[in-house]
Design a protein around this motif. Structure first.
Motif, PDB file in Angstrom:
ATOM      1  N   ILE A   1      -3.123  -5.261   6.212  1.00 42.87           N
ATOM      2  CA  ILE A   1      -1.928  -4.553   5.732  1.00 42.87           C
ATOM      3  C   ILE A   1      -2.160  -3.063   5.964  1.00 42.87           C
ATOM      4  O   ILE A   1      -3.091  -2.489   5.407  1.00 42.87           O
ATOM      5  CB  ILE A   1      -1.678  -4.780   4.233  1.00 42.87           C
ATOM      6  CG1 ILE A   1      -1.574  -6.272   3.913  1.00 42.87           C
ATOM      7  CG2 ILE A   1      -0.401  -4.064   3.798  1.00 42.87           C
ATOM      8  CD1 ILE A   1      -1.451  -6.566   2.422  1.00 42.87           C
ATOM      9  N   ASN A   2      -1.316  -2.455   6.805  1.00 39.00           N
ATOM     10  CA  ASN A   2      -1.471  -1.032   7.115  1.00 39.00           C
ATOM     11  C   ASN A   2      -0.141  -0.411   7.506  1.00 39.00           C
ATOM     12  O   ASN A   2       0.325  -0.613   8.601  1.00 39.00           O
ATOM     13  CB  ASN A   2      -2.477  -0.843   8.249  1.00 39.00           C
ATOM     14  CG  ASN A   2      -2.808   0.627   8.456  1.00 39.00           C
ATOM     15  OD1 ASN A   2      -2.676   1.429   7.538  1.00 39.00           O
ATOM     16  ND2 ASN A   2      -3.218   0.965   9.665  1.00 39.00           N
ATOM     17  N   PRO A   3       0.508   0.299   6.647  1.00 40.79           N
ATOM     18  CA  PRO A   3       0.000   0.744   5.357  1.00 40.79           C
ATOM     19  C   PRO A   3       0.282  -0.229   4.208  1.00 40.79           C
ATOM     20  O   PRO A   3       1.294  -0.903   4.197  1.00 40.79           O
ATOM     21  CB  PRO A   3       0.777   2.043   5.111  1.00 40.79           C
ATOM     22  CG  PRO A   3       2.085   1.820   5.800  1.00 40.79           C
ATOM     23  CD  PRO A   3       1.781   0.959   7.000  1.00 40.79           C
ATOM     24  N   LEU A   4      -0.679  -0.234   3.291  1.00 41.63           N
ATOM     25  CA  LEU A   4      -0.473  -0.817   1.967  1.00 41.63           C
ATOM     26  C   LEU A   4      -0.121   0.402   1.124  1.00 41.63           C
ATOM     27  O   LEU A   4      -0.896   1.354   1.085  1.00 41.63           O
ATOM     28  CB  LEU A   4      -1.779  -1.452   1.488  1.00 41.63           C
ATOM     29  CG  LEU A   4      -1.793  -1.971   0.043  1.00 41.63           C
ATOM     30  CD1 LEU A   4      -0.928  -3.212  -0.085  1.00 41.63           C
ATOM     31  CD2 LEU A   4      -3.228  -2.304  -0.393  1.00 41.63           C
TER      32      LEU A   4
ATOM     33  N   LEU B   1       3.511  -2.887   3.488  1.00 40.30           N
ATOM     34  CA  LEU B   1       4.594  -2.363   4.321  1.00 40.30           C
ATOM     35  C   LEU B   1       4.548  -2.852   5.763  1.00 40.30           C
ATOM     36  O   LEU B   1       5.561  -2.955   6.421  1.00 40.30           O
ATOM     37  CB  LEU B   1       4.554  -0.834   4.303  1.00 40.30           C
ATOM     38  CG  LEU B   1       5.919  -0.183   4.143  1.00 40.30           C
ATOM     39  CD1 LEU B   1       6.441  -0.395   2.749  1.00 40.30           C
ATOM     40  CD2 LEU B   1       5.817   1.304   4.436  1.00 40.30           C
ATOM     41  N   ASP B   2       3.358  -3.103   6.260  1.00 44.40           N
ATOM     42  CA  ASP B   2       3.236  -3.563   7.651  1.00 44.40           C
ATOM     43  C   ASP B   2       2.074  -4.548   7.716  1.00 44.40           C
ATOM     44  O   ASP B   2       0.996  -4.256   7.199  1.00 44.40           O
ATOM     45  CB  ASP B   2       2.970  -2.355   8.575  1.00 44.40           C
ATOM     46  CG  ASP B   2       2.805  -2.773  10.026  1.00 44.40           C
ATOM     47  OD1 ASP B   2       3.223  -3.901  10.374  1.00 44.40           O
ATOM     48  OD2 ASP B   2       2.246  -1.985  10.817  1.00 44.40           O
ATOM     49  N   GLY B   3       2.301  -5.707   8.321  1.00 42.63           N
ATOM     50  CA  GLY B   3       1.266  -6.731   8.363  1.00 42.63           C
ATOM     51  C   GLY B   3       0.856  -7.089   9.770  1.00 42.63           C
ATOM     52  O   GLY B   3       1.666  -7.079  10.696  1.00 42.63           O
TER      53      GLY B   3
HETATM   54 MN    MN Z   1       1.173  -0.096  10.661  1.00 39.65          MN
END
Ligand code: MN
Ligand code: GDP
Length: 380
Positions: A190-193, A204-206
């Protein structure tokens, strides 16, 4: 198998990770049909198999339906790092207070799972490692165990994430670990968590990479792989558990072989002689006559292919089976020229069968000779 973000998001929802709702659109029509279903402000995100979409303009915000249509259309027309954007994902925009990084992946050296956490996320993990090495923590976890509370607490304390987030952070770590283990992942990231304005932690992005060897257990994921595959021949091949590899559009030769090393050396030698391979198909082990027939049908169905180089090293695969497959494929192949190199188990029996076929099949002795015969064919 790497999942696109929206599919990773679907898994996050399935495993109850906190994330906002989302919708997918593949066309302007689908985008228009989302009218009334999208909460504004919204985020529109290109669905391509690469990171750095934000920097490339593939992540944009919309305040209303008109902006959604305009920016959505714009992203659907984009290419990001040469990848065409065929899908967009639309989610509720979150107010971000802090961007963090969390992942589980395999540590091959220690033969363990490793949890990687940084409270300084949002950018590539390698950039964080360079800029703030002290802000990254890695903890090894025995894959047979659950993730212990002390691992999570250690990660927080070591990187200075405030203890007031303990319960929520624990929840996210445990659920992402569940995804990692249950979905047989090689990476769950996960980035960003993020921490939002209300101090909630949200994914937010997996990024999910599932071990291909486990796909038999995850039917829905395998189906997804087929859904996003855009090459019909690759799909056709996958139904037979063959690996189809598009090589160069402008080529006219297809290589059918057993094993990736055999394929690579064939392509290299052919290229060295100034010829161009357009596709390759890996038969895998123990191919039967019936399967060879299907493999030849698949590669020959590309009208650009006028010559097929069959390069077989027989072990478990028997050359007579291969030859019988070629024999039964002949009527499907039309004018396609064949150069065949057989080696190994039942080679002689295979060659006898090929010689008995009433068609122009060049028989090669060894790989180098095979490529020479190909070159001769090209002159005809
Ligand atoms: Mn990302
Ligand atoms: P990537 O660039 O391919 O990794 O795409 P991400 O999904 O990680 O998005 C890139 C960046 O866009 C994030 O790091 C955020 O800064 C920003 N972003 C994405 N979604 C949101 C959102 O809901 N709200 C806000 N404020 N920023 C977002």
């Amino acid at each position: 198998m790497k999942l696109l973000e929206y599919k990773a998001h679907e898994l996050f929802k399935r495993f109850n990770l906190p994330c906002s709702d989302g919708n997918v659109a593949v066309s302007l029509d689908e985008l228009k049909s989302l009218k009334g279903k999208v909460n504004f402000p919204a985020v529109i995100k290109a669905q391509v198999q690469t990171g750095g979409r934000g920097k490339a303009g593939g992540v944009q915000f919309a305040e209303n339906d008109a902006e959604l249509i305009e920016k959505g259309t714009n992203i659907l027309d984009m290419k990001i790092k040469d990848l065409p954007v065929n899908r967009i994902f639309i989610t509720d925009k979150v107010e971000i207070d802090k961007e963090m990084y969390l992942s589980f992946t395999l540590d091959r050296k220690h033969k363990k799972t490793v949890m990687i956490f940084s409270p300084e996320g949002g950018v590539d993990i390698n950039e964080i490692a360079e800029a703030h090495p002290e802000k990254i923590v890695k903890v090894l976890i025995n894959p047979a165990d659950n993730i212990d509370d002390f691992v999570i607490e250690y990660a927080m304390d070591k990187t200075g994430l405030d203890r007031s987030y303990l319960d929520e952070f624990k929840n996210v770590c445990k659920k992402l670990y569940d995804v990692f283990i249950n979905m047989d992942c090689m990476l769950a990231e996960i980035n960003p968590l993020i921490i939002d304005k209300n101090n909630k932690i949200i994914a937010l992005d997996g990024k999910i990479d599932i071990d291909d060897n486990s796909l038999f257990k995850h039917r829905d994921i395998r189906i997804f792989k087929d859904e996003i595959e855009e090459n019909p021949l690759a799909l056709d091949a996958r139904n037979f558990d063959f690996l189809y590899i598009p090589v160069k559009d402008e080529g006219n030769i297809s290589v059918v072989s057993n094993g990736s090393g055999m394929i690579m050396s064939s392509i290299d030698l052919i290229a060295k002689k100034g010829m161009t391979v357009t596709s390759a198909l890996d038969l895998g082990g123990g191919a039967t006559a019936e399967r060879i027939k299907e493999a030849l049908r698949i590669v020959a169905s590309n009208p650009k292919v006028d010559t097929i180089f069959i390069n077989i090293f027989g072990g478990i695969t028997r050359c007579d089976e291969i030859a019988n497959g070629i024999k039964s494929a002949m009527k499907d192949l039309g004018k396609t020229r064949l150069v065949t190199r057989l080696e190994g188990t039942n080679k002689e029996a295979g060659l006898e069968i090929l010689k008995s076929i009433d068609a122009d099949i060049q028989l090669a002795d060894g790989l180098v000779n095979g490529v020479e015969k190909l070159a001769q064919e090209m002159l005809v």
